[in-house]
Motif scaffolding. Structure first.
Motif, PDB file in Angstrom:
ATOM      1  N   VAL A 145      22.210 -20.003 -38.807  1.00 34.10           N
ATOM      2  CA  VAL A 145      23.033 -19.025 -39.515  1.00 34.10           C
ATOM      3  C   VAL A 145      24.279 -19.735 -40.049  1.00 34.10           C
ATOM      4  O   VAL A 145      24.889 -20.560 -39.354  1.00 34.10           O
ATOM      5  N   ARG A 146      24.665 -19.436 -41.300  1.00 33.13           N
ATOM      6  CA  ARG A 146      25.823 -20.075 -41.917  1.00 33.13           C
ATOM      7  C   ARG A 146      27.026 -19.133 -41.860  1.00 33.13           C
ATOM      8  O   ARG A 146      26.907 -17.927 -42.037  1.00 33.13           O
ATOM      9  N   ILE A 147      28.184 -19.734 -41.632  1.00 36.15           N
ATOM     10  CA  ILE A 147      29.426 -18.965 -41.575  1.00 36.15           C
ATOM     11  C   ILE A 147      30.543 -19.745 -42.246  1.00 36.15           C
ATOM     12  O   ILE A 147      30.421 -20.959 -42.488  1.00 36.15           O
ATOM     13  N   GLU A 148      31.618 -19.067 -42.561  1.00 35.41           N
ATOM     14  CA  GLU A 148      32.804 -19.713 -43.112  1.00 35.41           C
ATOM     15  C   GLU A 148      33.848 -19.841 -42.010  1.00 35.41           C
ATOM     16  O   GLU A 148      34.198 -18.848 -41.350  1.00 35.41           O
ATOM     17  N   VAL A 149      34.329 -21.066 -41.811  1.00 35.43           N
ATOM     18  CA  VAL A 149      35.255 -21.366 -40.719  1.00 35.43           C
ATOM     19  C   VAL A 149      36.401 -22.221 -41.238  1.00 35.43           C
ATOM     20  O   VAL A 149      36.296 -22.843 -42.304  1.00 35.43           O
ATOM     21  N   PRO A 150      37.509 -22.273 -40.514  1.00 34.51           N
ATOM     22  CA  PRO A 150      38.611 -23.156 -40.937  1.00 34.51           C
ATOM     23  C   PRO A 150      38.165 -24.618 -40.981  1.00 34.51           C
ATOM     24  O   PRO A 150      37.406 -25.075 -40.126  1.00 34.51           O
ATOM     25  N   ASN A 151      38.620 -25.329 -41.985  1.00 31.74           N
ATOM     26  CA  ASN A 151      38.304 -26.748 -42.143  1.00 31.74           C
ATOM     27  C   ASN A 151      39.408 -27.556 -41.462  1.00 31.74           C
ATOM     28  O   ASN A 151      40.530 -27.636 -41.948  1.00 31.74           O
ATOM     29  N   THR A 152      39.079 -28.146 -40.315  1.00 34.40           N
ATOM     30  CA  THR A 152      40.064 -28.932 -39.573  1.00 34.40           C
ATOM     31  C   THR A 152      40.087 -30.389 -40.015  1.00 34.40           C
ATOM     32  O   THR A 152      41.001 -31.125 -39.640  1.00 34.40           O
ATOM     33  N   ASP A 153      39.105 -30.807 -40.811  1.00 34.26           N
ATOM     34  CA  ASP A 153      39.060 -32.175 -41.333  1.00 34.26           C
ATOM     35  C   ASP A 153      39.696 -32.185 -42.713  1.00 34.26           C
ATOM     36  O   ASP A 153      39.051 -32.436 -43.723  1.00 34.26           O
ATOM     37  N   CYS A 154      40.978 -31.901 -42.719  1.00 40.62           N
ATOM     38  CA  CYS A 154      41.675 -31.726 -43.998  1.00 40.62           C
ATOM     39  C   CYS A 154      43.153 -32.018 -43.780  1.00 40.62           C
ATOM     40  O   CYS A 154      43.713 -31.693 -42.732  1.00 40.62           O
ATOM     41  N   SER A 155      43.791 -32.619 -44.773  1.00 38.45           N
ATOM     42  CA  SER A 155      45.203 -32.994 -44.650  1.00 38.45           C
ATOM     43  C   SER A 155      46.137 -31.963 -45.268  1.00 38.45           C
ATOM     44  O   SER A 155      47.355 -32.168 -45.271  1.00 38.45           O
ATOM     45  N   LEU A 156      45.595 -30.876 -45.797  1.00 35.92           N
ATOM     46  CA  LEU A 156      46.449 -29.862 -46.408  1.00 35.92           C
ATOM     47  C   LEU A 156      47.277 -29.141 -45.354  1.00 35.92           C
ATOM     48  O   LEU A 156      46.802 -28.892 -44.243  1.00 35.92           O
ATOM     49  N   PRO A 157      48.507 -28.764 -45.674  1.00 33.92           N
ATOM     50  CA  PRO A 157      49.366 -28.089 -44.698  1.00 33.92           C
ATOM     51  C   PRO A 157      48.989 -26.622 -44.476  1.00 33.92           C
ATOM     52  O   PRO A 157      49.427 -26.018 -43.509  1.00 33.92           O
ATOM     53  N   THR A 158      48.206 -26.056 -45.363  1.00 32.43           N
ATOM     54  CA  THR A 158      47.806 -24.661 -45.211  1.00 32.43           C
ATOM     55  C   THR A 158      46.347 -24.565 -44.761  1.00 32.43           C
ATOM     56  O   THR A 158      45.583 -25.520 -44.896  1.00 32.43           O
ATOM     57  N   LYS A 159      46.006 -23.420 -44.227  1.00 39.22           N
ATOM     58  CA  LYS A 159      44.648 -23.225 -43.714  1.00 39.22           C
ATOM     59  C   LYS A 159      43.660 -23.074 -44.860  1.00 39.22           C
ATOM     60  O   LYS A 159      43.835 -22.240 -45.755  1.00 39.22           O
ATOM     61  N   VAL A 174      37.270 -25.797 -49.086  1.00 41.16           N
ATOM     62  CA  VAL A 174      37.576 -27.209 -49.290  1.00 41.16           C
ATOM     63  C   VAL A 174      36.627 -28.055 -48.456  1.00 41.16           C
ATOM     64  O   VAL A 174      36.569 -27.904 -47.232  1.00 41.16           O
ATOM     65  N   PRO A 175      35.868 -28.956 -49.081  1.00 43.11           N
ATOM     66  CA  PRO A 175      34.968 -29.822 -48.312  1.00 43.11           C
ATOM     67  C   PRO A 175      35.747 -30.704 -47.341  1.00 43.11           C
ATOM     68  O   PRO A 175      36.867 -31.120 -47.633  1.00 43.11           O
ATOM     69  N   PRO A 176      35.191 -31.003 -46.171  1.00 43.07           N
ATOM     70  CA  PRO A 176      35.858 -31.891 -45.214  1.00 43.07           C
ATOM     71  C   PRO A 176      36.134 -33.262 -45.826  1.00 43.07           C
ATOM     72  O   PRO A 176      35.348 -33.777 -46.632  1.00 43.07           O
ATOM     73  N   ARG A 177      37.220 -33.854 -45.446  1.00 42.24           N
ATOM     74  CA  ARG A 177      37.641 -35.129 -46.008  1.00 42.24           C
ATOM     75  C   ARG A 177      36.610 -36.230 -45.746  1.00 42.24           C
ATOM     76  O   ARG A 177      36.395 -37.106 -46.581  1.00 42.24           O
ATOM     77  N   THR A 178      35.946 -36.162 -44.577  1.00 39.13           N
ATOM     78  CA  THR A 178      35.004 -37.214 -44.196  1.00 39.13           C
ATOM     79  C   THR A 178      33.829 -37.321 -45.162  1.00 39.13           C
ATOM     80  O   THR A 178      33.318 -38.418 -45.412  1.00 39.13           O
TER      81      THR A 178
END
Length: 630
Positions: free
Chosen positions: A178-192, A245-249
């Motif tokens: 199952v696919r879901i939308e979750v916060p992207n923690t692999d990101c350098s942006l200051p906002t969620k 936003v796609p993960p930075r990795t």
């Protein structure tokens, strides 16, 4: 949904005065892709048709959801800002869907007011602080369900096994992939910001997730609670105007992330659109602080007392006995527990009750409405029924790891029975306890023998191995008729080895990491991880004292991790003796041999026992006993 994919770049052509330049924020990387939509969208547009771009903020979304007849702006505020020729619009300079440079009208500046910049920076700092606190908390607690399950390849009981728990009756087909939308923690942006992830493994409420684009790479897999506030179905970002936003990795892996997502998500399952609403509704509890109830007296099981609801956590009640002046004399139980009742219940059925010294209700306290309590099955006591002196087998409420030889001491109204454990009863009956006739905690004689469970004989009984036939003859007693017992077995879904969170009923304020070790029809043997087997407890499959993995995290209740050798040795002697008090009374007794009971035990009726199924096969609709037809 993905027609709004844009490449985020800086607009270096903007000019400003020296005063305005002081308010500028650092530009975002030019190669950072962002997908943003606005409006309620759950289908994939076929390209450009039906889409529009806001000429003020650059938001891309469904054309019909835009404001004004010309559909040039995504909202009233953007329309007014554009009309007033405001320059403080957005920090993103973008390309239109056509790939052409933005028009002069659509051009935006990479500036924000100073207040907005400071707010973003404050949010960024707060995020860093929260992450630091979270890491510190993890190290202090020292236990993670995800690590525990991964490192040992454990399986958790499904949420659908717990009908009383949040989402227990409406979990649906949430499963792996199952696919879901979750916060992207692999990101350098200051906002969620968010990204899409797939469920790799489920463990109760917890799910092991992997970001889209990582394929077989598990380096950034992470566990989270599916019922958390940051978990959303695919399409939520589009409806809420949140960035994907796609993960930075893996950002460099694809040049066209929109096409990648369309391919990956076509035909995929996601959470229901109203999932978060259902979670919220399932966590609303009718019991409130200051409600008065009747609850078992923890010092004298034979009677009840008045208690007041002090707090409610996840449907669990902290009850304070009404006479407790310092409010420390408390008792924990679930709101569906058979141990609590409405005010007046004891008098209505003839149960012993301790009158309170408080003759007047305290201000703000009020009686709980009777309809809020768990309903018991109606029974017909007019025909053949339980009688005083009849023998049976019962789970000892003071030592839940044992099933004992017991006697019906008193028959109350509405199907309730007062029961005593043979050989260990107080002369005044102060240790009798109340079970309903349909309770899954009482069994006909022979239940343990047929299901290969150790039956605890009366204390001091020396004629071992214990034989029911001999014991009934010696005591001049009769066995309670088999047909009077509850023989329904729901299709509960539990399996041996499944992990869960369970209340330690000897210390009911504690909820511990636990495992199902045996299944006998609807009866579960619960083992507390890290503790000896003597602390195990027999619990019904529908007990409100069992919870899915992740329940404590979801409700904010403290979970007790598996006991280590050092923690077991350091546990206070009083707590340990409390749990072992009755188990020590029965040490040394051997397991009784399995043999066919004689027909005389059953008052001459021709019954045969359904042979005990294996632990894995005993789940499902069945009965304990089958009567042979003539």
């Amino acid at each position: 949904m993905f027609d709004g994919y844009d490449s985020c770049s800086e607009d270096t052509s903007s000019s400003s005065s020296s005063e305005e330049s002081e308010e500028e924020v650092a530009p975002l990387p030019s190669n950072l892709p962002i997908i943003k939509n606005n409006g309620q969208v759950y289908t994939y547009p076929d390209g450009k048709s039906g889409m529009a771009t806001c000429e003020m903020c650059g938001m891309v979304g469904v054309r019909d959801a835009f404001y004004s007849k010309t559909k040039r702006f995504c909202s009233v505020s953007c329309s007014r800002s554009y009309s007033s020729n405001s320059k403080k619009a957005s920090i993103l300079a973008r390309l239109q869907v056509t790939g052409k440079p933005p028009t002069k009208k659509a051009k935006v500046l990479q500036k924000q007011p100073l207040v907005a910049k400071l707010a973003a920076y404050a949010q960024y700092q707060a995020t860093l602080q929260n992450q630091a606190k979270t890491k510190a908390a993890v190290s202090v607690e020292g236990f993670s369900w995800g690590n525990y399950i991964n490192s040992n390849s454990f399986i958790a009981a499904p949420v659908a096994c717990f009908k009383h728990a949040p989402m227990g009756t409406c979990w649906g087909d949430i499963s792996e992939n199952v696919r879901i939308e979750v916060p992207n923690t692999d990101c350098s942006l200051p906002t969620k910001v968010f990204w899409i992830a797939g469920i790799i493994k489920l463990a109760g409420y917890n799910a092991l997730l992997r970001y889209e684009g990582f394929e077989n790479d598990s380096s950034l897999d992470f566990w989270c609670n599916i019922c958390g506030s940051d978990i959303h179905p695919v399409g939520w970002c589009a409806a809420s105007g949140k960035p994907l936003v796609p993960p930075r990795t893996v950002q460099h892996k694809y040049t066209n992330w929109k096409a990648f997502l369309v391919k990956r998500l076509t035909g995929a399952k996601t959470l229901p659109p109203d999932f978060s609403q259902k979670v919220s509704e399932s966590m609303q509890y009718p019991f409130k602080p200051c409600m008065r109830v009747e609850v078992v007296d923890k010092r004298h099981l034979c009677r009840t007392r008045v208690a007041v609801v002090e707090s409610v956590i996840g449907g669990r009640l902290r009850l304070v006995y009404e006479e407790s002046e310092d409010r420390t004399d408390d008792f924990w139980c679930h709101m569906h527990s058979p141990l609590i009742h409405h005010i007046g219940w004891s008098r209505s059925i003839g149960h012993r009750f301790k009158r309170s010294d408080i003759t007047k209700k305290q201000d703000g306290h009020f009686d709980t409405p009777p309809h809020l309590f768990a309903k018991v099955k109606e029974v017909d006591q007019s025909g053949e029924w339980f009688k005083e002196g009849m023998k049976l087998e019962a789970i000892d409420p003071l030592n839940l790891s044992t099933i004992c030889v017991a006697t019906i001491r008193k028959v109350l109204a509405d199907g309730f029975l007062m029961i005593g454990i043979d050989g260990s009863e107080a002369a005044d009956g102060s240790d009798w306890f109340c079970y309903h006739a349909t309770s899954p905690s009482i069994f006909p004689v022979g239940f343990c023998e047929i299901n290969m469970i150790e039956l605890t004989p009366p204390r001091g009984y020396t004629k071992l191995p214990f034989k029911w036939f001999d014991y009934l003859r010696e005591t001049g007693s009769i066995a309670a008729p088999v047909k009077l017992f509850n023989k329904d077995v729901p299709n509960h879904g539990f399996r041996v080895g499944m992990k869960l969170e369970a209340v330690d009923l000897m210390e009911p304020r504690l909820i511990c990491v636990a495992t199902v070790t045996r299944i006998i029809h609807r009866l579960l043997r619960i083992h507390f991880d890290g503790w000896e087997e003597e602390y195990d407890q027999w619990v019904d499959c529908e007990s409100p004292d069992l919870y899915p993995v992740g329940w404590c995290q979801l409700t904010g209740y403290q979970l007790q991790p598996p006991a280590s050798q050092s923690s077991r040795e350091s546990q206070s002697a009083s707590s340990k003796q409390k749990k072992k008090a009755k188990s020590q009374q029965y040490k040394g007794h051997k397991k009784m041999a399995t043999s066919q009971l004689k027909e005389e035990l059953l008052d001459g009726e021709d019954y045969s026992f359904l042979q005990g199924a294996s632990d894995q096969e005993s789940n499902g609709s069945a009965t304990f006993y089958i009567k042979q037809e003539p």
